[in-house]
Design an enzyme around this catalytic site. Structure first.
Site, PDB file in Angstrom:
ATOM      1  N   GLU A 222       1.076   3.910   1.906  1.00  0.00           N
ATOM      2  CA  GLU A 222       1.327   4.036   3.182  1.00  0.00           C
ATOM      3  C   GLU A 222       2.629   3.361   3.779  1.00  0.00           C
ATOM      4  OE1 GLU A 222      -3.392   4.411   3.371  1.00  0.00           O
ATOM      5  OE2 GLU A 222      -1.746   3.264   2.126  1.00  0.00           O
TER       6      GLU A 222
ATOM      7  N   CYS B 278      -6.288   1.735   5.614  1.00  0.00           N
ATOM      8  CA  CYS B 278      -6.940   0.611   6.172  1.00  0.00           C
ATOM      9  C   CYS B 278      -6.390   0.395   7.641  1.00  0.00           C
ATOM     10  CB  CYS B 278      -6.574  -0.476   5.365  1.00  0.00           C
ATOM     11  SG  CYS B 278      -4.889  -0.881   5.093  1.00  0.00           S
TER      12      CYS B 278
ATOM     13  N   HIS C 204       0.846  -1.378  -0.002  1.00  0.00           N
ATOM     14  CA  HIS C 204      -0.095   0.039  -0.084  1.00  0.00           C
ATOM     15  C   HIS C 204       0.797   1.266   0.151  1.00  0.00           C
ATOM     16  CE1 HIS C 204      -3.812  -1.984   1.818  1.00  0.00           C
ATOM     17  NE2 HIS C 204      -3.252  -2.649   1.051  1.00  0.00           N
TER      18      HIS C 204
END
Length: 182
Positions: free
Chosen positions: A77, A105, A75
């Site tokens: 992040e 998430c 992801h």
């Protein structure tokens, strides 16, 4: 600052923002995250981009790469945290602000907490992408991150809806392409 995987326009945009002598707003950093997300979209990835900032300096930018890297943890992040830790040669990203085009998430929120990131600013909400995919784990109950971080000594300041319409528009464009491929 090492940016081998970054496209030339992203590096140019980072230099442009860094050269400004005034305080850069969340919207300007989010625009950079949107540019990075767009790069991901062009590569066939979900259009999620992240920008990590410390004391007004852009430390790292990354986009989602779950498809290209065949890695469900790739992801934006997580990738931006990894890059920043390598660049700064530390596991602690205290006093850093993460700007990401979609609400993190649960996995990404946890990584931000353990990395010591003090502030998260997001654009589109998980509910926005979930409305398109119906497959997102919802990290919060209408943005109530307080429950996730309740009782912890270190708090993470989380705010959303920064350039939400632009971020949501990228998701809708991606969902349209994805539907055509199915």
């Amino acid at each position: 600052m090492k940016h081998a995987p970054a496209a030339a326009f992203i590096v140019a945009r980072m230099s442009e923002i860094a050269a400004q002598s005034f305080t850069v707003s969340n919207e300007e950093y989010m625009q950079l995250a949107i540019d990075v997300a767009r790069r991901g979209l062009l590569a066939g990835e979900p259009p999620i981009g992240a920008c990590l900032v410390r004391n007004g300096e852009i430390i790292a930018t990354q986009n989602n790469a779950v498809i290209g890297e065949l890695d469900v943890t790739a992801h934006a992040e997580i990738r931006v945290i990894r890059e920043a830790c390598r660049q700064l040669r530390t596991l602690k990203l205290s006093d850093c602000r993460l700007l990401v085009t979609v609400e993190p998430c649960p996995m990404c929120l946890s990584a931000c907490y353990y990395a010591g990131i003090s502030e998260i600013v997001f654009g589109a909400r998980l509910s926005d992408i979930n409305a398109l995919t119906r497959s997102e784990l919802m990290a919060s109950d209408s943005g109530s991150f307080g429950k996730l971080f309740a009782g912890l000594a270190t708090k993470v300041d989380v705010s959303g809806d920064c350039l939400r319409d632009e971020c949501r528009s990228l998701l809708e464009e991606w969902a349209g392409r994805f539907q055509k491929v199915k």
